[in-house]
Write an enzyme that holds these catalytic residues in place. Structure first.
Site, PDB file in Angstrom:
ATOM      1  N   LYS A   1       0.790  -1.175   0.189  1.00 51.19           N
ATOM      2  CA  LYS A   1      -0.075  -0.059  -0.061  1.00 51.19           C
ATOM      3  C   LYS A   1       0.877   1.209   0.066  1.00 51.19           C
ATOM      4  CE  LYS A   1      -3.980  -2.488   2.377  1.00 51.19           C
ATOM      5  NZ  LYS A   1      -4.650  -2.451   3.443  1.00 51.19           N
TER       6      LYS A   1
ATOM      7  N   GLN B   1      -5.192  -1.422   9.962  1.00 50.23           N
ATOM      8  CA  GLN B   1      -4.748  -2.759   9.082  1.00 50.23           C
ATOM      9  C   GLN B   1      -5.439  -4.059  10.019  1.00 50.23           C
ATOM     10  OE1 GLN B   1      -3.141  -3.013   6.120  1.00 50.23           O
ATOM     11  NE2 GLN B   1      -3.926  -5.018   6.094  1.00 50.23           N
TER      12      GLN B   1
ATOM     13  N   ASP C   1     -11.474   3.009   4.329  1.00 43.69           N
ATOM     14  CA  ASP C   1     -11.845   1.833   4.211  1.00 43.69           C
ATOM     15  C   ASP C   1     -13.270   1.506   4.102  1.00 43.69           C
ATOM     16  OD1 ASP C   1      -9.593  -0.036   3.645  1.00 43.69           O
ATOM     17  OD2 ASP C   1      -9.401  -0.620   5.595  1.00 43.69           O
TER      18      ASP C   1
END
Ligand SMILES: NC(=O)C1=CN([C@@H]2O[C@H](COP(=O)(O)OP(=O)(O)OC[C@H]3O[C@@H](n4cnc5c(N)ncnc54)[C@H](OP(=O)(O)O)[C@@H]3O)[C@@H](O)[C@H]2O)C=CC1
Ligand SMILES: NC(=O)C1=CN([C@@H]2O[C@H](COP(=O)(O)OP(=O)(O)OC[C@H]3O[C@@H](n4cnc5c(N)ncnc54)[C@H](OP(=O)(O)O)[C@@H]3O)[C@@H](O)[C@H]2O)C=CC1
Lengths: 310, 310
Positions: free
Chosen positions: A56, A100, A125
């Site tokens: 990422k 995460q 997200d």
């Protein structure tokens, strides 16, 4: 024989577009320093998470997004994690943040309430309950769409060349997780598909699948969906990432999807491979969400009214 | 010939159970003054709202819930309305509050963000975005279920005598509003039905309906769903409330559902009438939500952790 939907190619195009868009904004003198900021919060040191995060960070940098990796020790408490999120909420250089998952932690942390603490406008997200509620109700304008579902829809639109392809069509989603299945079903439904959601209690999975003009599979079961489950010409989107140990070339591990690609490709109209299908779209959509939110928050500040500021 | 599902009888049972439950709690000396409190906020003076509110106040009183009617003038601003909600959020005597919709107002009010201001634990209509998000994700324990969908599910459970009747069955919901269709689809899906959601863009509505073991109709279209759309033996839940002018006895108005009851009852296994089906369940479930939240907040205060307090 199905057309292959290349997530590698399409995600590359998306990332190129993001880069071009950022460059274009920067070309205006008053926005010369426009740099979307993304924070990736990790608790612990899981090696799979390390790989995902490295990827990422790299992809973000390539398009001109400044990504920072905030790595906290496994001893981090919920309070400390929330304090970190509060700090990032208040940091004007940060346009988006993600936690995460899974956390590697030695103290009890409720990850759902941690995520709910993220400022709705920075939840790139799309995993807060409020964003889930907005999506469930079809408030697509004010919603940050979770990355994998957004990638699935985009693949259908790009592969068919029709932004409205799913409208009025029958979409079947297998899987109802909060990260993939449930938001994918809501997203396709609010793009006006007639949508069925299947899961482990579904009685006639094959019969349900056979009705799908678009079949989205997100179950985490290797090769479960066979060619004779698929309506001829259907668009098949396979989110699954499964590792078959020692079944690859030279006894290596082999990565496969939830769909039996070999039989499915004979019947489907379009199909995503694994790897190289949905997988690369997820990061591309994370970057797109980050750019979108940076644009909204920095350049269109007057739209604040759409968001409930607390 | 279908069995009739009497919402009148079943809602009466529910209200009797609520009353008995409150009496039982009060029988304990330490809870002798246990009185759930419900606030109904009205802006303006719509005559239909007045009727609905009067009915809610009456039914609440009958079961031992103290309901207060807060009637604000049409000139009320969004700030004033939100201040009222803040006051009720802080009022320990209030366990639940609802905003009677539609508002009759002369100033621009965003009713969604007004409703989002309600403390999640007091949102007994289940209409905040956060509650919608919880329901979409299947967090049934921590969710306040919207009243009409909760009533629909309860009718299926009671009529069939099986709490798990929908598990593994095919449920088709027609309609996707935030008050009825969308939360009903989520609720049935998280009770493990395979669920299809249809709407005005659905191409083959009849064919979708014919697959339904349980058919929930919430479209607001008089007599739309015919007997030959229904799978023999299916459970048919009709949420529709439509008025046919001058078509009743002696030229009076006639109230009908979204289902053509006369033809449908010949095919269905169970069916709700209109009126006297889903309608009376909505108030009963409002009272049940109010009691549930009063119990949680007053008697099980230690469960606070499940809720994100802001
Ligand atoms: N490409 C990417 O970037 C991403 C890929 N993934 C991959 O997608 C897949 C799904 O992920 P995720 O949604 O997080 O997984 P979860 O394990 O959270 O959810 C799996 C869902 O599939 C359902 N399911 C499981 N087995 C069956 C079956 N035999 N028949 C029907 N339904 C079944 C489950 O039903 P029930 O609810 O009844 O248990 C559940 O709803 C995984 O392979 C994952 O690795 C995930 C995220 C991102
Ligand atoms: N019993 C009770 O207590 C309650 C009863 N009701 C009644 O339930 C009914 C629905 O209410 P509500 O959900 O608020 O209504 P809305 O008007 O908000 O939503 C109607 C839904 O039905 C869909 N729809 C409309 N026409 C058709 C059609 N011909 N075919 C397929 N779908 C269609 C619409 O689709 P699209 O999204 O594509 O426009 C929409 O999703 C009404 O009759 C209402 O009076 C409502 C609340 C409580």
């Amino acid at each position: 024989m199905a057309k292959l939907i290349s997530g590698n190619d399409i995600s590359k195009e998306v990332r190129d577009e993001i880069k071009a868009e950022i460059d274009k904004i920067r070309a205006k003198p008053e926005h010369a320093d426009f740099t979307p900021g993304l924070a990736i919060i990790q608790v612990g040191d899981r090696s799979d998470s390390n790989v995902y995060i490295r990827n990422k960070l790299k992809k973000a940098e390539e398009v001109g997004i400044r990504a920072v990796h905030i790595k906290l020790p496994p001893s981090t408490t919920q309070d400390q994690l929330e304090a970190e999120i509060d700090r990032l909420n208040a940091d004007d250089a940060i346009d988006g943040m993600i936690v995460q998952l899974p956390l590697e932690t030695t103290s009890p942390i409720d990850s759902d309430s941690v995520i709910d603490r993220i400022d709705q406008r920075k939840d790139v997200d799309g995993l807060t309950r409020e964003n889930a509620g907005r999506l469930a109700r079809g408030e697509l304008e004010g919603t940050i769409i979770p990355c994998t579902p957004r990638g699935c829809l985009y693949l259908v639109q790009k592969a068919t060349g029709d932004e409205n392809y799913v409208r009025g069509k029958k979409v079947v989603v297998i899987g109802r997780s909060k990260i993939v299945g449930s938001p994918a079903a809501a997203l396709f439904m609010w793009h006006h598909a007639t949508t069925t959601i299947c899961h482990s209690r579904t009685a006639n999975l094959k019969e349900e699948c056979l009705q799908a003009d678009v079949l989205v599979v997100a179950i985490g079961q290797a090769l479960k969906v066979k060619g004779d489950w698929i309506k001829p010409g259907a668009v098949v989107i396979d989110c699954g990432i499964n590792v078959l140990e020692n079944e690859g070339a030279n006894g290596k591990n082999k990565m496969v999807g939830d769909v039996d690609f070999e039989s499915a490709k004979e019947v489907a109209g379009f199909i995503t491979p694994v790897p190289g299908g949905v997988g690369p779209m997820t990061i591309a959509m994370l970057l797109k969400n980050t750019l979108d939110q940076a644009r909204k928050r920095r350049l269109e500040a007057s739209t604040g009214g759409r968001w409930s500021l607390r």
